[in-house]
Design an enzyme around this catalytic site. Structure first.
Site, PDB file in Angstrom:
ATOM      1  N   ASP A 250      51.961  60.851  57.808  1.00 28.61           N
ATOM      2  CA  ASP A 250      51.602  61.127  59.193  1.00 28.61           C
ATOM      3  C   ASP A 250      50.415  60.211  59.536  1.00 28.61           C
ATOM      4  OD1 ASP A 250      51.433  62.077  61.733  1.00 28.61           O
ATOM      5  OD2 ASP A 250      51.449  64.194  61.181  1.00 28.61           O
TER       6      ASP A 250
HETATM    7  C1  BGC Z   1      51.883  63.160  64.672  1.00 30.00           C
HETATM    8  C2  BGC Z   1      53.251  62.695  64.197  1.00 30.00           C
HETATM    9  C3  BGC Z   1      53.664  61.488  64.997  1.00 30.00           C
HETATM   10  C4  BGC Z   1      52.622  60.418  64.840  1.00 30.00           C
HETATM   11  C5  BGC Z   1      52.939  59.128  65.580  1.00 30.00           C
HETATM   12  C6  BGC Z   1      50.879  62.048  64.668  1.00 30.00           C
HETATM   13  O1  BGC Z   1      49.712  62.452  65.284  1.00 30.00           O
HETATM   14  O2  BGC Z   1      51.448  64.229  63.878  1.00 30.00           O
HETATM   15  O3  BGC Z   1      54.186  63.732  64.328  1.00 30.00           O
HETATM   16  O4  BGC Z   1      54.932  61.060  64.591  1.00 30.00           O
HETATM   17  O5  BGC Z   1      51.376  60.898  65.320  1.00 30.00           O
HETATM   18  O6  BGC Z   1      52.769  59.252  66.917  1.00 30.00           O
END
Ligand code: BGC
Length: 712
Positions: A250
């Site tokens: 993540d």
């Molecule tokens: C989120 C993810 C997301 C990523 C990219 C993160 O803050 O938790 O689910 O895919 O950002 O935007």
């Protein structure tokens, strides 16, 4: 472009992807593994490091020497939000409310098609975290409280994307069930709870959906950061489930260099922070494994064999809007309908008044990385009602006057509301009040509760429409309103889909993918939740993101264990406001178990449940047949019953059909942490004995049952 406290772009409307002149490698008959090996052997250490760390926050870096382009990613489950406008499909929670894997398939197919049109090959979803507490800011991005329902829909979603050549990264592995301090709270739980509640949706996405990607989560699990949790990322994911793709972190969720490399993580996103040339001192074997996993997966998905953008793929086609509308219609749940309040009255001279904060402002999706800021045309409820009323809807036409009342503070408005033939009150949350990064309140804002009280006193024929990603307190106002719809987040066709249900152009068929409690204290999962969990601010969110040494890690015990959602309400005999699986229709149904495919089975067997469903009312409609399994006698305590199969059936008035629902061998098992050898402690166990097969229309309404015996 603006940045969220997490450092990822919250408004990612990059003009275009790069490498658009890449046309794909020439045909090659070698296996993906062989092709990956060849590329890997030509890569320098620097290239490998660059390859396993994000490029421009949203890509796997190009390898120019090898002639390979960048591979682009985008969020996610309701449509590709990066690289320009997109059709906003309903949220995953609304897809779950459809209880229809064909809806997940339809939505994913169109979403993946528009991703390909934009040059995106990796979709950063779907999310399958379990709705453990109703207020988690991201419940709207997930498929509800039940692992089987979530897993079934996720598997369907992933398969549809894969068919379009788009890799899904099913997220967030694992046990990320609250946004409150998500970088700083360890989810502590028993092995059995992990296996039975929080992992099965991932397992189904891997084994049935054959997902090629997984995203790890922010939080530690039992004290070990998910991004460096070898047990999750290697032992369970790869060794037990046979996952063969790549694991992406993540955004900003690495907390060390060696940990993730050894644990089985393959890509650090959004950029090199821990996997930099300065920090990676040794470990070329690990880098080879990581880069190899990425290369093999990209070859397997055919990504290097085609142009970056698919010029045949359609992007802003009306088909996409139509598919989004179809999904939105099935995501609406009719929770209460007394005295025939709905469908709304129709005909010349009829006036419908509309009020509430979400009447004109369209609440299409919750906030954060799943939110689509630029849709291809959002229809508000006011617009939807007017279109339906003036006969602009494609289906049947209705002739009614729609009046929007902005405020109750003048006698004229109150007169309109009093004299209207019916009033619709649009309440709930939006992308600012329900979002990634923080959790939202359990109760509607005081102003909205006041509005419901006041309007219901002015006009007794009123219907409330809720927009929320999960359960909301209704106890303090539900008796005042004769009708209630739960709309989840329905995407850009929110107004049209809702208007069609309100006028009865479409018969509601959605079912709650979560339980709605009557009282906060009835929900055992909130026991260790901070008292004022919704009070947060940007500083608190930002402090320690990606650097938890700035804050102390706290441990949250998942004390309720397996007793999440209906498993608790059922087993403890607590009456919810609306049970899991609940949803009314404008027609009526009867369900009966005709027979089971066997009276006795062994642990390796599946079991077919043959059910008769009849539409006993006067309108066409769809019903969801829900099959729960109850273990009559068990060595370990088990929830009273658990969902293990379902089917959605569409029926004309008076029509009856037979439908077969297959229960797979896992339907009878529990996880026994004591079973298995010393090397791999724990195993799924199907205990011999009698099981009840309970068939009904929601977890609180079992209409028919049968029994099966499991023998050794
Ligand atoms: C989120 C993810 C997301 C990523 C990219 C993160 O803050 O938790 O689910 O895919 O950002 O935007």
């Amino acid at each position: 472009m603006s940045s969220s406290p997490d450092g990822h772009q919250s408004e990612m409307n990059l003009a275009s992807v790069e490498d658009t002149d890449f046309q794909g490698l020439p045909p090659d008959s070698r296996t993906p593994g062989e092709r990956a090996e060849e590329v890997l052997s030509s890569m320098s250490l620097e290239e490998k490091l660059g390859f396993v760390t994000g490029y421009k926050s949203l890509a796997i870096r190009a390898l120019p020497r090898q002639g390979l382009p960048s591979v682009w990613m985008s969020d996610a489950s309701s449509g590709p939000r990066s690289f320009g406008a997109a059709t906003a499909f309903p949220s995953s929670i609304a897809m779950a409310a459809s209880w229809n894997h064909e809806i997940a398939t339809l939505a994913a197919d169109h979403i993946a098609e528009s991703a390909r049109a934009k040059g995106i090959s990796i979709l950063l979803g779907p999310g399958v975290n379990i709705a453990r507490i109703p207020t988690c800011g991201r419940n709207f991005e997930y498929f509800g409280e039940d692992p089987f329902l979530a897993g079934t829909l996720a598997a369907a979603y992933v398969k549809a994307c894969t068919r379009r050549g788009v890799i899904c990264t099913v997220k967030h592995l694992a046990v990320n069930n609250s946004e409150y301090d998500r970088h700083k709270v360890s989810s502590d739980l028993s092995e059995r709870t992990l296996r039975e509640i929080y992992l099965p949706a991932f397992e189904m996405a891997v084994k049935e959906g054959k997902t090629r990607g997984i995203m790890s989560s922010y939080n530690p699990v039992n004290g070990v950061w998910a991004s460096e949790n070898r047990k999750l990322l290697t032992q369970i994911l790869r060794d037990e489930w046979g996952f063969d793709g790549f694991v992406v972190s993540d955004w900003n969720s690495l907390y060390s260099t060696v940990g993730p490399m050894k644990a089985g993580l393959d890509i650090e996103m959004p950029a090199a922070k821990w996997l930099t040339p300065e920090k990676v001192k040794d470990g070329e074997d690990d880098l080879d494994r990581m880069a190899g996993n990425i290369l093999r997966t990209l070859f397997a998905a055919g990504i290097y064999d085609r142009p970056v953008k698919d010029s045949q793929a359609r992007e802003f086609h009306t088909d996409h809007n139509d598919a989004a509308l179809k999904a939105a219609r099935e995501g609406i749940v009719l929770l209460k309908n007394e005295g025939g309040t709905l469908p709304l009255p129709q005909g010349d001279g009829i006036t419908i008044a509309l009020c509430g904060p979400l009447a004109v402002e369209s609440s299409t999706l919750g906030g954060g990385s799943c939110h689509i800021a630029r849709t291809t045309g959002t229809v508000s409820l006011f617009e939807g009602l007017k279109a339906a009323a003036s006969g602009n809807a494609d289906a049947d036409t209705v002739a009614v006057k729609i009046v929007y009342v902005q405020s109750l503070n003048n006698p004229g408005s109150r007169k309109i509301l009093r004299e209207a033939d019916a009033v619709v009150i649009a309440c709930g949350f939006n992308y600012q009040t329900e979002s990634e990064l923080y959790d939202r309140p359990w109760r509607l804002p005081p102003s909205q509760r006041r509005l419901i009280h006041r309007v219901s006193r002015l006009n007794s024929r009123c219907a409330v429409i809720l927009t929320a990603g999960g359960g909301v307190e209704t106890e303090s106002w539900i008796d005042e309103v004769p009708a209630l719809l739960h709309g989840m987040y329905l995407g850009q066709t929110v107004g049209r889909a809702t208007a069609e249900i309100l006028f009865g152009i479409v018969n509601p068929s959605g079912k709650l993918p979560f339980t709605m409690a009557r009282h906060w204290k009835d929900i055992p999962s909130v026991k260790n939740y901070p008292k004022r969990y919704w009070t947060t601010n940007a500083r608190r969110i930002a402090l320690g993101q990606g650097n938890p040494s700035l804050r102390k890690i706290r441990h949250w015990q998942y004390e309720e264990g397996l007793m999440v959602g209906y498993r608790h309400f059922d087993t403890a005999g607590v009456e919810p406001a609306f049970p899991f699986g609940f949803g009314l229709s404008y027609t009526s149904f009867a369900i009966e178990v005709l027979r089971l495919s066997a009276k006795t089975i062994v642990p390796e067997d599946s079991l077919d449940v043959i059910v008769k469903v009849e539409n006993t009312g006067k309108r066409a409609g769809s019903e969801v047949v829900q099959v729960y399994v109850a273990d009559t006698e068990s060595r370990l305590p088990r929830p009273k019953k658990e969902l293990k199969g379902f089917a959605k059936v569409e029926l004309e008035p008076g029509e009856a059909v037979e439908t077969t629902i297959r229960l797979n061998p896992r339907a009878f098992c529990y996880w026994d942490s004591e079973a298995g050898g010393t090397d791999s402690p724990g195993a799924w166990v199907a205990e011999p004995g009698e099981f009840r097969i309970l068939v009904g229309r929601n977890s609180g309404l079992i209409e028919s049952e049968n029994k099966v015996r499991l023998s050794r």
